[in-house]
Every structure is written in structure tokens, then in C-alpha cells.
Design a protein around this motif. Structure first.
Motif, short mmCIF file in Angstrom:
data_model
loop_
_atom_site.label_atom_id
_atom_site.label_comp_id
_atom_site.label_asym_id
_atom_site.label_seq_id
_atom_site.Cartn_x
_atom_site.Cartn_y
_atom_site.Cartn_z
N THR A 35 0.85 -1.20 0.00
CA THR A 35 0.00 0.00 0.00
C THR A 35 0.89 1.26 0.00
O THR A 35 2.11 1.15 0.12
CB THR A 35 -0.95 -0.03 1.21
N PRO A 36 0.30 2.47 -0.15
CA PRO A 36 1.12 3.67 -0.31
C PRO A 36 2.17 3.87 0.78
O PRO A 36 1.92 3.64 1.95
CB PRO A 36 0.07 4.80 -0.29
N GLY A 37 3.34 4.29 0.35
CA GLY A 37 4.48 4.47 1.23
C GLY A 37 5.75 4.27 0.43
O GLY A 37 5.72 4.15 -0.80
N ALA A 38 6.85 4.22 1.16
CA ALA A 38 8.15 4.15 0.48
C ALA A 38 8.31 2.86 -0.33
O ALA A 38 8.93 2.87 -1.40
CB ALA A 38 9.28 4.26 1.51
N ASP A 39 7.76 1.74 0.15
CA ASP A 39 7.90 0.48 -0.62
C ASP A 39 7.18 0.60 -1.97
O ASP A 39 7.72 0.17 -3.00
CB ASP A 39 7.32 -0.70 0.16
N LEU A 40 5.98 1.17 -1.96
CA LEU A 40 5.23 1.31 -3.22
C LEU A 40 5.98 2.26 -4.16
O LEU A 40 6.11 2.00 -5.37
CB LEU A 40 3.82 1.86 -2.95
N ARG A 41 6.48 3.34 -3.59
CA ARG A 41 7.20 4.30 -4.44
C ARG A 41 8.48 3.68 -4.99
O ARG A 41 8.84 3.91 -6.15
CB ARG A 41 7.51 5.56 -3.62
N TYR A 42 9.16 2.89 -4.16
CA TYR A 42 10.38 2.23 -4.62
C TYR A 42 10.08 1.27 -5.77
O TYR A 42 10.81 1.22 -6.76
CB TYR A 42 11.01 1.46 -3.46
N LEU A 43 9.01 0.52 -5.64
CA LEU A 43 8.73 -0.52 -6.63
C LEU A 43 8.13 0.02 -7.92
O LEU A 43 8.26 -0.59 -8.98
CB LEU A 43 7.80 -1.59 -6.04
N THR A 44 7.42 1.17 -7.84
CA THR A 44 6.69 1.65 -9.02
C THR A 44 6.94 3.11 -9.37
O THR A 44 6.57 3.55 -10.45
CB THR A 44 5.16 1.51 -8.81
N GLY A 45 7.49 3.89 -8.44
CA GLY A 45 7.59 5.34 -8.66
C GLY A 45 6.31 6.07 -8.36
O GLY A 45 6.23 7.29 -8.51
N TYR A 46 5.26 5.35 -7.94
CA TYR A 46 3.97 5.98 -7.67
C TYR A 46 3.96 6.52 -6.24
O TYR A 46 4.03 5.76 -5.28
CB TYR A 46 2.83 4.98 -7.88
N HIS A 47 3.87 7.84 -6.12
CA HIS A 47 3.85 8.51 -4.81
C HIS A 47 2.39 8.77 -4.47
O HIS A 47 1.85 9.84 -4.73
CB HIS A 47 4.64 9.81 -4.91
N ALA A 48 1.73 7.74 -3.92
CA ALA A 48 0.29 7.84 -3.66
C ALA A 48 0.06 8.23 -2.21
O ALA A 48 0.84 7.89 -1.32
CB ALA A 48 -0.37 6.49 -3.93
N LEU A 49 -1.01 8.93 -1.99
CA LEU A 49 -1.40 9.31 -0.64
C LEU A 49 -2.11 8.13 0.02
O LEU A 49 -2.94 7.48 -0.61
CB LEU A 49 -2.37 10.50 -0.76
N ALA A 50 -1.75 7.84 1.27
CA ALA A 50 -2.47 6.79 2.00
C ALA A 50 -3.78 7.36 2.51
O ALA A 50 -3.79 8.34 3.26
CB ALA A 50 -1.62 6.30 3.17
N THR A 51 -4.88 6.80 2.07
CA THR A 51 -6.20 7.26 2.54
C THR A 51 -7.03 6.04 2.91
O THR A 51 -6.56 4.90 2.82
CB THR A 51 -6.95 8.04 1.45
N GLU A 52 -8.30 6.29 3.27
CA GLU A 52 -9.17 5.17 3.66
C GLU A 52 -9.47 4.27 2.46
O GLU A 52 -9.73 3.08 2.63
CB GLU A 52 -10.48 5.71 4.27
N ARG A 53 -9.42 4.81 1.24
CA ARG A 53 -9.61 3.96 0.06
C ARG A 53 -8.34 3.13 -0.16
O ARG A 53 -7.24 3.59 0.13
CB ARG A 53 -9.88 4.81 -1.19
N LEU A 54 -8.50 1.94 -0.71
CA LEU A 54 -7.35 1.05 -0.91
C LEU A 54 -6.62 1.37 -2.20
O LEU A 54 -7.24 1.45 -3.27
CB LEU A 54 -7.82 -0.42 -0.94
N THR A 55 -5.32 1.57 -2.10
CA THR A 55 -4.42 1.53 -3.25
C THR A 55 -3.45 0.41 -2.93
O THR A 55 -2.87 0.40 -1.83
CB THR A 55 -3.67 2.86 -3.42
N CYS A 56 -3.26 -0.55 -3.84
CA CYS A 56 -2.41 -1.69 -3.49
C CYS A 56 -1.74 -2.29 -4.71
O CYS A 56 -2.40 -2.64 -5.69
CB CYS A 56 -3.25 -2.76 -2.78
N LEU A 57 -0.43 -2.37 -4.63
CA LEU A 57 0.34 -3.13 -5.63
C LEU A 57 0.35 -4.59 -5.20
O LEU A 57 0.66 -4.90 -4.05
CB LEU A 57 1.78 -2.60 -5.69
N VAL A 58 -0.02 -5.46 -6.13
CA VAL A 58 -0.02 -6.89 -5.84
C VAL A 58 1.10 -7.53 -6.65
O VAL A 58 1.15 -7.38 -7.88
CB VAL A 58 -1.38 -7.52 -6.23
#
Ligand code: ZN
Ligand code: ZN
Length: 377
Positions: A35-58
Motif C-alpha cells: 500500500t502507499p508508502g516508500a515500498d510502493l514508491r520504490y517498486l513503481t515510482g507511484y507517490h500515492a497518498l495513503a487514505t481510507e480507500r485502498l491503493t495496493c500493488l499486488v
């Protein structure tokens, strides 16, 4: 910049995802959920905001990775570097159950899924409910091993971050002078961190006089006085997501003789440690290089923290340079070397550089002078 200097565009490659998938498989995990955070940004470059809605790299151990985002955020995800990775980006509607959507796409025999270490508890519990036959684990063990050793493009990004924070330290005399409060100085420094090319100013520590003896003091309304030593520890994040962190200790006017003595010991320790960096030296051995020297000079009980921390897309990450860590340094690791000596109620000092471990030894990314700078008092 030379022609061979890696560019920001080289940072986010599909290779990172492939390495993460292989590492997950090797660890016996069926999937990584990030989910959003440094791991997601590291793996994809996507700097997403963590909110109540789910964003998730699988990242399934078998099969292609995919990114699940709220439909309204799909354009933003596609416009990020994640849009160039060739992975599927799926948007879900406001009334869809994103957790079930992901669970249905994982293999039916999924037994062990690993989540990023900073996933919100409510999201982990929702995944557990959607995957009743599977056990959760932490993805950090797998991902920190990848993140710890920087690629040439990442080293270049950290070098740019280091140069940016150095530009701020070089200007310190514009703001640091007697009669001003720590808070006033910090406000100017924070603005300069942005001016120097950071996207965010992440922290500004201005510890004057006795406040310098508290390593994580931030700022106060204390008025800086002539003769004060002042610890200035600052850092930010560049637009491509890499962090800077550098400490210099200044004197505003001639400091007490006892401070100069302390500072000389500290500088010898920090120099010995940066020069001791090379592959194969363990984290605890590097810590001891400085600690033994400081202890021999009689200040051992006043060096109250570890020598340093890894740095990359987070200011603090693996490897930690700390007693008890037998982790050997390896080429590509980036970490701080920041011994400090703190005399409670009196003053303190810390000197911090980010160092890259290369095959040939340590490369310092912070290049401002480390001899005590005495500003006009
Ligand atoms: Zn720092
Ligand atoms: Zn640090």
C-alpha cells in the motif's frame, strides 16, 4: 553531469518488480501486498497518498504484478512512473470491495501473503477477512534487502540530495546569529531546504547551547547567545523521492575551550568511521571504530545513540549501524555516519554525513567542511 551519469528516468524500472517477485518466491511467499508508502514508491515510482480507500500493488510469486487503485485515482497512477512499467492498473468503483477483488485474483491455494510494514491495521484486517485461508506476514524483510543496496541511478539521486542539503549548510551564516531564536532560524532553514531543490523539508533541528545535548531536540524559543555551540541537523526529500540528512555543529562566536576539546574528539571519530567504510566490515565493527575512540577520550557514556541509519526513499531504513548488528556492509549501501557527544545541561555536538559503501571504500555525499565553523558572535 557527464553523459554516463544515471538520470532520474532510470530510477523506476520493471527490474525492481521482477526482483521483488523473485525475492518473494524465494522467501516462500505467495504474494506481496504493498500500500502507499516508500515500498510502493520504490517498486513503481507511484507517490500515492495513503487514505481510507485502498491503493495496493499486488506482486504474486507466480504471474504478473498489478496495481489496484480507486477509479478516481487511476489517471494519477497512470501519469506516475508506474504508468511506464507495463503493468495493469485497475480502477475500482466507490461501491466495489477492492479487497475481495484482489483476493479473487490471487491463486486459490494462497497460504502466505506479506504486507508492507506500514500498512494500516484496518487494511490488513480487511485482507485477512478476504483471504480466510491465508496467513499474513511482513514484506519488509524481503523488500528491505532490495532497497538497502542502491543502483547507480539511486546513488546519483542520493548524490543530488546530498548536494542540495550541502547548499543549505553553506548558507547557515545568513540565519544563525546571536539574538535570534532557534525557531526563527529553523523557519529560514526550512525555506532554504525547499529553495535548494527539495520537494519537502522533512526535519530541522537547531539545538543551541544546552539544547544541543538532546540529540532529537527540534527547535524551541531559546534565544541563541554569543559563544553557543549549535547543532544543525537537517534533511528533505527530493522530487524523485530520495532523502537528504546532514548535521553540522557550529559555534556562534568563540565557544568554551571544553567544547573545542569535545569537538576534536568527535571529528576524529567521525573521520575514522567514514574512512573505515568498505565491503565486509560489519555494522557493529563500524560503530565500534568511533565508539572506542570516543570512549578512550572519556566521553563514552555521552555517545548515547547508534552511529547511523540507512537512507534512500526513507530517511531511516536498513542498514542500521549499531552495536549487535553483524550485517556486513556491501557495495551500494547508503547510510549515515553520525557520532555525537552530549553533555547534559551544557552542550553537545554531532557531525553527520551520508556515505555510500563502494568496492573501494566509503564515498561521502556531504562535502561541506567538518572543521568547526565559528560564525560571527
Ligand atoms: Zn540527521
Ligand atoms: Zn541521520
Amino acid at each position: 553531469m557527464t553523459q554516463t551519469e544515471p538520470r532520474a528516468a532510470d530510477l523506476f524500472t520493471a527490474e525492481r518488480l521482477a526482483l521483488a517477485r523473485r525475492a518473494a518466491a524465494a522467501a516462500g511467499l505467495d504474494a506481496l501486498l504493498v500500500t502507499p508508502g516508500a515500498d510502493l514508491r520504490y517498486l513503481t515510482g507511484y507517490h500515492a497518498l495513503a487514505t481510507e480507500r485502498l491503493t495496493c500493488l499486488v506482486v504474486p510469486a507466480e504471474g504478473d504484478p498489478f496495481l489496484v487503485v480507486p477509479a478516481l485515482e487511476k489517471p494519477a497512477a497512470q501519469a506516475s512512473p508506474a504508468g511506464n512499467l507495463g503493468i495493469e492498473i485497475t480502477g475500482f468503483g466507490e461501491t466495489d470491495d477492492a479487497y475481495r477483488l484482489i483476493a479473487r485474483r490471487l491463486p486459490p491455494n494462497t497460504r502466505l501473503f506479506a504486507v508492507d510494514n506500514h500498512m494500516w491495521a484496518e487494511k490488513l484486517l480487511a485482507f485477512q477477512a478476504a483471504l480466510p485461508g491465508a496467513q499474513p506476514g511482513l514484506a519488509g524483510d524481503v523488500l528491505s534487502v532490495l532497497r538497502m543496496r542502491k543502483s547507480p541511478a539511486e546513488v546519483a539521486a542520493l548524490r543530488r540530495a546530498g548536494a542540495a542539503i550541502d547548499r543549505v549548510h553553506r548558507r547557515i551564516g545568513e540565519w544563525l546569529r546571536p539574538g535570534r531564536t532557534e525557531r526563527e532560524v529553523a523557519r529560514d532553514v526550512a525555506a532554504a531546504i525547499l529553495d535548494a531543490g527539495h520537494a519537502t523539508a522533512d526535519f530541522v533541528i537547531v539545538g543551541s547551547g544546552p539544547n544541543g545535548a538532546s540529540p532529537h531536540h527540534e527547535v524551541s524559543d531559546r534565544v541563541i547567545r554569543a559563544g553557543d555551540p549549535v547543532v544543525v541537523d537537517i534533511g528533505g526529500t527530493t522530487p524523485d523521492g530520495y532523502c537528504s540528512d546532514s548535521t553540522r555543529t557550529y559555534a556562534v562566536g568563540e565557544p568554551p575551550a571544553a567544547f573545542r576539546e569535545l569537538y576534536d574528539v568527535l571529528l576524529r571519530a567521525q573521520t575514522a568511521q567514514t574512512e573505515a567504510v568498505r565491503p565486509g566490515v560489519t555494522a557493529e565493527e563500524l560503530d565500534a571504530v568511533g565508539r572506542d575512540l570516543i570512549t578512550a577520550a572519556g566521553y563514552g557514556e555521552h555517545f548515547v545513540h547508534r552511529t547511523g541509519h540507512g537512507i534512500g526513499m526513507e530517511t531511516h531504513e536498513e542498514p542500521y549501524i549499531v552495536a549487535g548488528s553483524t550485517r556486513p556492509l556491501a557495495a551500494g549501501m547508503a547510510f549515515s555516519v553520525e557520532p555525537g557527544i552530549y553533555l547534559p545541561g551544557t552542550f553537545g555536538a554531532r557531525v553527520e554525513d551520508i556515505v555510500i559503501c563502494t568496492e573501494d571504500g566509503g564515498e561521502r555525499l556531504n562535502l561541506t567542511g567538518r572543521d568547526l565553523v565559528v560564525l560571527p558572535g
